[in-house]
Design a protein around this motif. Sequence first.
Motif, PDB file in Angstrom:
ATOM      1  N   TYR A  81      13.398  -2.667   0.039  1.00 38.56           N
ATOM      2  CA  TYR A  81      14.366  -2.862  -1.037  1.00 38.56           C
ATOM      3  C   TYR A  81      15.742  -2.340  -0.646  1.00 38.56           C
ATOM      4  O   TYR A  81      16.764  -2.959  -0.953  1.00 38.56           O
ATOM      5  CB  TYR A  81      13.894  -2.187  -2.327  1.00 38.56           C
ATOM      6  N   LYS A  82      15.788  -1.213   0.056  1.00 35.51           N
ATOM      7  CA  LYS A  82      17.080  -0.684   0.513  1.00 35.51           C
ATOM      8  C   LYS A  82      17.762  -1.668   1.459  1.00 35.51           C
ATOM      9  O   LYS A  82      18.985  -1.862   1.391  1.00 35.51           O
ATOM     10  CB  LYS A  82      16.880   0.675   1.197  1.00 35.51           C
ATOM     11  N   ASP A  83      16.972  -2.306   2.323  1.00 36.77           N
ATOM     12  CA  ASP A  83      17.549  -3.300   3.236  1.00 36.77           C
ATOM     13  C   ASP A  83      18.074  -4.506   2.471  1.00 36.77           C
ATOM     14  O   ASP A  83      19.186  -5.001   2.737  1.00 36.77           O
ATOM     15  CB  ASP A  83      16.504  -3.752   4.252  1.00 36.77           C
ATOM     16  N   LEU A  84      17.281  -5.002   1.517  1.00 41.63           N
ATOM     17  CA  LEU A  84      17.701  -6.180   0.761  1.00 41.63           C
ATOM     18  C   LEU A  84      18.941  -5.892  -0.075  1.00 41.63           C
ATOM     19  O   LEU A  84      19.856  -6.718  -0.175  1.00 41.63           O
ATOM     20  CB  LEU A  84      16.560  -6.666  -0.137  1.00 41.63           C
ATOM     21  N   PHE A  85      18.994  -4.694  -0.670  1.00 42.75           N
ATOM     22  CA  PHE A  85      20.177  -4.338  -1.457  1.00 42.75           C
ATOM     23  C   PHE A  85      21.404  -4.217  -0.557  1.00 42.75           C
ATOM     24  O   PHE A  85      22.497  -4.693  -0.903  1.00 42.75           O
ATOM     25  CB  PHE A  85      19.961  -3.036  -2.223  1.00 42.75           C
ATOM     26  N   SER A  86      21.238  -3.608   0.614  1.00 42.17           N
ATOM     27  CA  SER A  86      22.376  -3.459   1.526  1.00 42.17           C
ATOM     28  C   SER A  86      22.873  -4.817   1.999  1.00 42.17           C
ATOM     29  O   SER A  86      24.069  -5.008   2.240  1.00 42.17           O
ATOM     30  CB  SER A  86      21.991  -2.586   2.725  1.00 42.17           C
ATOM     31  N   PHE A  87      21.955  -5.790   2.113  1.00 41.55           N
ATOM     32  CA  PHE A  87      22.353  -7.139   2.499  1.00 41.55           C
ATOM     33  C   PHE A  87      23.279  -7.741   1.453  1.00 41.55           C
ATOM     34  O   PHE A  87      24.288  -8.366   1.787  1.00 41.55           O
ATOM     35  CB  PHE A  87      21.107  -8.004   2.702  1.00 41.55           C
ATOM     36  N   SER A 113      11.253   6.201  -8.931  1.00 41.70           N
ATOM     37  CA  SER A 113      10.296   5.119  -9.203  1.00 41.70           C
ATOM     38  C   SER A 113       9.096   5.118  -8.268  1.00 41.70           C
ATOM     39  O   SER A 113       8.331   4.147  -8.245  1.00 41.70           O
ATOM     40  CB  SER A 113      11.000   3.767  -9.095  1.00 41.70           C
ATOM     41  N   GLY A 114       8.946   6.173  -7.474  1.00 36.56           N
ATOM     42  CA  GLY A 114       7.811   6.193  -6.553  1.00 36.56           C
ATOM     43  C   GLY A 114       8.044   5.374  -5.307  1.00 36.56           C
ATOM     44  O   GLY A 114       7.101   4.837  -4.718  1.00 36.56           O
ATOM     45  N   ASN A 115       9.307   5.225  -4.910  1.00 41.47           N
ATOM     46  CA  ASN A 115       9.688   4.518  -3.687  1.00 41.47           C
ATOM     47  C   ASN A 115       9.287   3.045  -3.714  1.00 41.47           C
ATOM     48  O   ASN A 115       8.804   2.496  -2.734  1.00 41.47           O
ATOM     49  CB  ASN A 115       9.095   5.202  -2.445  1.00 41.47           C
ATOM     50  N   ARG A 116       9.500   2.414  -4.868  1.00 44.74           N
ATOM     51  CA  ARG A 116       9.235   0.981  -4.979  1.00 44.74           C
ATOM     52  C   ARG A 116      10.093   0.400  -6.098  1.00 44.74           C
ATOM     53  O   ARG A 116      10.490   1.091  -7.025  1.00 44.74           O
ATOM     54  CB  ARG A 116       7.757   0.716  -5.265  1.00 44.74           C
ATOM     55  N   MET A 117      10.387  -0.912  -5.977  1.00 46.42           N
ATOM     56  CA  MET A 117      11.062  -1.631  -7.051  1.00 46.42           C
ATOM     57  C   MET A 117      10.003  -2.384  -7.836  1.00 46.42           C
ATOM     58  O   MET A 117       9.259  -3.197  -7.283  1.00 46.42           O
ATOM     59  CB  MET A 117      12.110  -2.592  -6.499  1.00 46.42           C
ATOM     60  N   LEU A 158       0.844  -1.180   0.000  1.00 48.41           N
ATOM     61  CA  LEU A 158       0.000   0.000   0.000  1.00 48.41           C
ATOM     62  C   LEU A 158       0.891   1.245   0.000  1.00 48.41           C
ATOM     63  O   LEU A 158       2.025   1.209   0.480  1.00 48.41           O
ATOM     64  CB  LEU A 158      -0.909   0.009   1.226  1.00 48.41           C
ATOM     65  N   GLU A 159       0.373   2.344  -0.513  1.00 45.72           N
ATOM     66  CA  GLU A 159       1.156   3.583  -0.585  1.00 45.72           C
ATOM     67  C   GLU A 159       1.678   3.978   0.790  1.00 45.72           C
ATOM     68  O   GLU A 159       2.813   4.434   0.927  1.00 45.72           O
ATOM     69  CB  GLU A 159       0.306   4.714  -1.179  1.00 45.72           C
ATOM     70  N   GLU A 160       0.841   3.803   1.806  1.00 42.61           N
ATOM     71  CA  GLU A 160       1.261   4.235   3.150  1.00 42.61           C
ATOM     72  C   GLU A 160       2.302   3.302   3.759  1.00 42.61           C
ATOM     73  O   GLU A 160       2.855   3.601   4.823  1.00 42.61           O
ATOM     74  CB  GLU A 160       0.048   4.344   4.082  1.00 42.61           C
TER      75      GLU A 160
END
Length: 320
Positions: free
Chosen positions: A221-227, A149-153, A59-61
């Motif tokens: 996504y930021k967490d997964l990429f940092s992993f 991208s609207g804060n999403r992958m 969801l957007e929120e």
Amino acid sequence: VNNGVNDKPVVIYVAYTGRSAVLADYNSIFEPEKRSSLAREFINNGFGPVSIFTCTDPLEENLDHATPEYLSSVHSANEHIKNLTGFAPHVVGLCQMGYFNAWNLADNPDDANTFVLAGAPFDPRKENTLTKIADSLSMEDIAAYLKLSGNRMSAKRMAKSWRLMADPHHYIGSPATSSVANRHIKLFWQMLDDDFSSERDYVFKSWLDKDVVADIPGGLYKDLFSFFKYGMNARCIADKDFRKITCPTAVISGGKDDISPVDTCVAIFEHIESPIKTHFHNPLVGHAGIYNSERSLTDKYDENNWQAIMVWMKEHSKYQ
């Protein structure tokens, strides 16, 4: 699926990379008369109830939700099954949901009866194609992408990326002629296999492109990429004590898996305190094949298959 069995619950966690429940139940959808599926094999082997956990579009929120919120949903699913049946489930994590469930079990070690990581890169800093990609980008690059991208992958973008990893020529040239020659060469080699089906090959490859159902929220996504960039030193798992994982733990890897090489999968054994650690390696299958190939589902081709894993689960159940 409630099949009348109550004391051997299983939860199959589908990787949160845009895939639907079909990843764990592919053949039931597309070839129900010809082959089985991972979910159906659990049912046929006396497990139950059998559940499939998938993620839908955020969801957007919720686009800033990250590891804590999503681990909470995994824990809630396991708790739901425990409350429903009175038994902790056998937890099966496909790819990303393998290491994600390990992160949850580090906080909630009683969530699982037994634990199976399937094609799951627990430590992505081991020799891995994805490591090179992660090292070529910065966290600032990811933040810039998410801003655009609207804060999403995008799930569709992820699907295209997986295809490009396996076939770098797939999208080169015009849409009509991009990799016709390359596809025909690959098709020829596949046809040498006695079990090859051109119809199934077409349906399966079409599904790989079309089964894209869930974007990943920017926070996660930021967490997964940092992993993948920092491995076991990533901030999102800095508070995890994997020594708390003491349930019987198994890894299944594929000899043709270019996304989760063997070393990245078995790395979990270095960090957990489980007295029972078992490695099933099937040299015949690639990444998706681990979950839905007959060479992995049945015992016709290699001894390291899901039939053997299900026997292992029953033998090491804490409810024996």
